[in-house]
Design a protein around this motif. Structure first.
Motif, short mmCIF file in Angstrom:
data_model
loop_
_atom_site.label_atom_id
_atom_site.label_comp_id
_atom_site.label_asym_id
_atom_site.label_seq_id
_atom_site.Cartn_x
_atom_site.Cartn_y
_atom_site.Cartn_z
N MET A 7 4.54 3.57 0.93
CA MET A 7 5.26 4.80 0.66
C MET A 7 6.46 4.95 1.60
O MET A 7 7.52 5.41 1.19
N LEU A 8 6.31 4.56 2.86
CA LEU A 8 7.44 4.60 3.79
C LEU A 8 8.54 3.64 3.35
O LEU A 8 9.73 3.96 3.46
N GLY A 9 8.17 2.48 2.84
CA GLY A 9 9.17 1.54 2.32
C GLY A 9 9.91 2.10 1.12
O GLY A 9 11.12 1.91 0.99
N VAL A 10 9.20 2.79 0.25
CA VAL A 10 9.84 3.40 -0.92
C VAL A 10 10.82 4.48 -0.48
O VAL A 10 11.94 4.57 -0.98
N VAL A 11 10.40 5.30 0.48
CA VAL A 11 11.28 6.37 0.96
C VAL A 11 12.52 5.78 1.63
O VAL A 11 13.63 6.27 1.43
N LYS A 12 12.36 4.71 2.39
CA LYS A 12 13.51 4.09 3.04
C LYS A 12 14.46 3.50 2.00
O LYS A 12 15.68 3.58 2.15
N ALA A 48 -8.74 1.51 6.21
CA ALA A 48 -8.15 0.21 5.90
C ALA A 48 -7.40 0.25 4.57
O ALA A 48 -6.42 -0.46 4.39
N GLN A 49 -7.84 1.04 3.63
CA GLN A 49 -7.15 1.17 2.35
C GLN A 49 -5.97 2.13 2.45
O GLN A 49 -5.01 2.02 1.69
N LEU A 50 -6.03 3.06 3.36
CA LEU A 50 -4.99 4.07 3.49
C LEU A 50 -3.75 3.53 4.20
O LEU A 50 -2.63 3.91 3.86
N MET A 51 -3.93 2.64 5.17
CA MET A 51 -2.79 2.14 5.94
C MET A 51 -1.77 1.40 5.08
O MET A 51 -0.57 1.69 5.19
N PRO A 52 -2.13 0.45 4.22
CA PRO A 52 -1.11 -0.21 3.39
C PRO A 52 -0.43 0.76 2.42
O PRO A 52 0.76 0.63 2.15
N ALA A 53 -1.17 1.74 1.94
CA ALA A 53 -0.57 2.71 1.03
C ALA A 53 0.50 3.53 1.74
O ALA A 53 1.58 3.78 1.20
N VAL A 54 0.22 3.93 2.98
CA VAL A 54 1.20 4.70 3.75
C VAL A 54 2.43 3.84 4.05
O VAL A 54 3.57 4.31 3.93
#
Length: 80
Positions: free
Chosen positions: A57-62, A48-54
């Motif tokens: 990170m995808l938003g930052v990369v985009k 549950a803590q890992l999903m928002p972090a991922v």
């Protein structure tokens, strides 16, 4: 054919002698259902803590990969 038999005999001697030594160190797991439920709950918290972090990170990369054509517009003030 004789070489194959010698190789197989050597492999069986090495691995056959190692099997009881490896089996002797086995530990019986006597954990109850409560322990496994606790570990599952801990795993659920980690996921549950890992999903928002991922997703972040995808938003930052985009946003880094996006074209740099966007420029913020200045606010226009109406003069009287």
């Amino acid at each position: 054919m004789m070489k194959h038999a010698a190789v197989w005999t050597m492999l069986m001697a090495v691995f056959g002698g190692a099997a009881p030594a490896l089996a002797a160190g086995a530990r019986e797991d006597s954990s109850g259902i409560v322990v496994w439920m606790f570990l599952g709950f801990c795993a659920l918290i980690v996921i549950a803590q890992l999903m928002p972090a991922v997703l972040m990170m995808l938003g930052v990369v985009k946003s880094v990969g996006r074209d740099k054509e966007f420029t913020p517009q200045k606010a226009q003030h109406k003069s009287k």
